[in-house]
Write a protein that holds these residues in place. Sequence first.
Motif, mmCIF file in Angstrom:
data_model
loop_
_atom_site.group_PDB
_atom_site.id
_atom_site.type_symbol
_atom_site.label_atom_id
_atom_site.label_comp_id
_atom_site.label_asym_id
_atom_site.label_seq_id
_atom_site.Cartn_x
_atom_site.Cartn_y
_atom_site.Cartn_z
ATOM 1 N N ALA A 170 0.813 -1.210 0.000
ATOM 2 C CA ALA A 170 0.000 0.000 0.000
ATOM 3 C C ALA A 170 0.855 1.271 0.000
ATOM 4 O O ALA A 170 0.390 2.332 -0.406
ATOM 5 N N ASP A 171 2.105 1.163 0.422
ATOM 6 C CA ASP A 171 2.938 2.367 0.479
ATOM 7 C C ASP A 171 3.820 2.536 -0.763
ATOM 8 O O ASP A 171 4.695 3.393 -0.807
ATOM 9 N N PHE A 172 3.592 1.720 -1.787
ATOM 10 C CA PHE A 172 4.365 1.844 -3.020
ATOM 11 C C PHE A 172 3.926 3.085 -3.785
ATOM 12 O O PHE A 172 2.748 3.299 -4.041
#
Length: 61
Positions: free
Chosen positions: A3-5
């Motif tokens: 999700a933090d890409f």
Amino acid sequence: MSADFIPPYIQSAPAPATLKIADADAEGGFVIINASDFDAETMTVYGAEPKAAKKPAKAAE
């Protein structure tokens, strides 16, 4: 993917300069090439005046 890409910012390159080259075999009478591939010895720009043939030198009288 996590999700933090965060995908990298990609900037598109400008399109290369192109030329219309006369081609009797092409449907429209021309083909489009990259300007860097232009060879003045073997190609004619579409719509340009044809190269004038060199006139023979006058013979000395």
